[in-house]
Design an enzyme around this catalytic site. Structure first.
Site, PDB file in Angstrom:
ATOM      1  N   LYS A   1     -62.864 -93.956 -37.888  1.00  0.00           N
ATOM      2  CA  LYS A   1     -61.367 -93.736 -38.361  1.00  0.00           C
ATOM      3  C   LYS A   1     -60.934 -92.143 -37.744  1.00  0.00           C
ATOM      4  CE  LYS A   1     -61.882 -97.455 -41.180  1.00  0.00           C
ATOM      5  NZ  LYS A   1     -63.090 -97.844 -41.924  1.00  0.00           N
TER       6      LYS A   1
ATOM      7  N   TRP B   1     -63.543-101.477 -50.688  1.00  0.00           N
ATOM      8  CA  TRP B   1     -64.702-101.039 -50.143  1.00  0.00           C
ATOM      9  C   TRP B   1     -65.319-100.411 -51.332  1.00  0.00           C
ATOM     10  CZ3 TRP B   1     -65.585-102.362 -45.749  1.00  0.00           C
ATOM     11  CH2 TRP B   1     -64.782-102.787 -44.655  1.00  0.00           C
TER      12      TRP B   1
ATOM     13  N   ASP C   1     -67.591 -92.013 -50.477  1.00  0.00           N
ATOM     14  CA  ASP C   1     -67.482 -92.444 -49.385  1.00  0.00           C
ATOM     15  C   ASP C   1     -66.063 -92.213 -48.908  1.00  0.00           C
ATOM     16  OD1 ASP C   1     -66.451 -94.196 -47.141  1.00  0.00           O
ATOM     17  OD2 ASP C   1     -66.645 -96.220 -48.351  1.00  0.00           O
TER      18      ASP C   1
END
Ligand SMILES: *Cc1c(COP(=O)(O)O)cnc(C)c1O
Length: 365
Positions: A201, A107, A177
């Protein structure tokens, strides 16, 4: 009648992932009749007295749970974390400026790729040499960097920065993030100038990002920012600039309410630590299974591990499936196993999985 029973499944999915069952119950009622309005949550205007309080409550619950100061604004924006990979540099980074990045996995790699479209990128540390099995803790960030970007939890590799104070001393604005560990542990959220998290999530349903931004860092780039991409416009409009993903925001609000009623982040942090302890202690006690990540960097949200023997790997996955354990297979890019233990996962699910691991190891040992 709304059907509220279903078969018992242990959900270890990485995202979209498990949410509190109280949220599903409440949301299913709201799909039929939202707040006794005679209307479904799916058919109401976003600028109505029915929806506006939902957005306001979601924003204020997030503010309260994270104990944000008045410089920080909470927004619920369209898209996933991947949208933020470009929206962040578009708003913060001039073409001739440098954004520093900690490269800790898939990511962060994608965030780096997008930032390069807007300015210069300097990778100050990288886990690549270790195949991302540990976090690179020594780094230097030039004072000229516009900001430093980190990924607090690496969902795919299963590593997590345990000591965020490493970054607090960098003396440049911090961008994080936090898609896969936001609201899972206490931290000083005000130390970050921009936080983003795809909701699917720990926060809610897919289709929306939670963004926390220090408004003082905005308005400092000289490019023209499209209206919908400019955080300032969203702040100004109270996160109702255009039609937000109404239902996804509603799910976030319910999940935030659930977390508050539970006692907040401190309480869920303890529960998450207990789950991770149970899982990793079991893992370390069974030679058949091997953890992928250095112990000190292990994620409490996503645990990754392998069985060296490929046919046993398949056998264990089949067994998990048979026993109603969902999402145990590793990410398509890294194989092996990954179990995600997000906020809403009960410890009973971890207990069931670790029992199964023990039983399996015994028959194969
Ligand atoms: C899941 C995830 C993303 C991607 O989110 P999308 O909503 O699919 O764009 C980005 N970063 C991290 C850390 C993630 O876990």
């Amino acid at each position: 009648m709304v059907q509220t029973t279903r078969s018992l499944v242990h959900n270890f999915n990485a995202g979209p992932s498990i949410l509190p069952k109280e949220v599903f119950a409440e949301a299913s009622r709201a799909i039929i009749d939202f707040n006794n309005s005679g209307l479904s949550i799916l058919e109401i205007g976003h600028r109505t007295s029915l929806f506006q309080p939902v957005m306001e409550e979601a924003r204020s619950l997030a503010r309260e749970l994270m104990q944000l100061d008045n410089d920080h604004e909470v927004l619920f924006l369209h898209g996933g974390a991947s949208t933020q990979f470009m929206q962040v540099p578009m708003n913060l980074l001039n073409e001739n400026e440098i954004a520093a990045f900690a490269d800790t996995g898939v990511w962060s790699g994608k965030a780096i790729k997008e930032a390069k479209l807007f300015g210069h990128v300097e990778i100050v540390c990288s886990g690549a040499e270790n195949q991302y099995t540990s976090l690179p803790k020594s780094f230097h960030v030039a004072a000229t960097a516009k900001y430093l970007h980190l990924t607090t939890n690496n969902t795919i590799y299963g590593s997590q920065w345990q000591d965020l104070s490493l970054f607090y001393s960098c003396n440049v604005p911090l961008v994080a993030d936090m898609s896969s560990d936001i609201l899972s542990r206490e931290m000083d959220f005000n130390k970050f100038d921009l936080i983003y998290a795809g909701a699917q999530k720990n926060v809610g349903a897919a289709g929306v990002n939670m963004v926390v931004v220090n408004k003082n860092i905005l308005g400092k780039v000289n490019r023209v920012i499209p209206t919908i991409m400019d955080y300032r416009n969203h702040i100004e409009a109270g996160s109702l600039l255009n039609t937000p993903p109404v239902f996804a925001v509603y799910i976030c609000m319910l999940t935030l309410r659930w977390l508050k009623n539970l006692g907040g982040i401190a309480v869920i942090e303890k529960a998450n630590a207990a789950k991770a302890k149970l899982f990793y202690e079991t893992l370390d006690s069974l030679p058949l299974f091997t953890g992928r990540v250095a112990r000190e960097d292990r994620s409490k949200m996503n645990a990754t591990f392998v069985i060296e023997n490929a046919s046993l790997e398949k056998e264990f996955l089949d067994l998990c499936k048979k026993e109603g354990m969902v999402g145990v297979k590793g990410h398509r890019s890294s194989g092996g196993f990954r179990v995600s233990m997000y906020n809403a996962l009960p410890i009973e699910s971890v207990q069931a999985l670790t029992d199964l691991m023990r039983q399996f190891a015994k028959t194969k040992g």
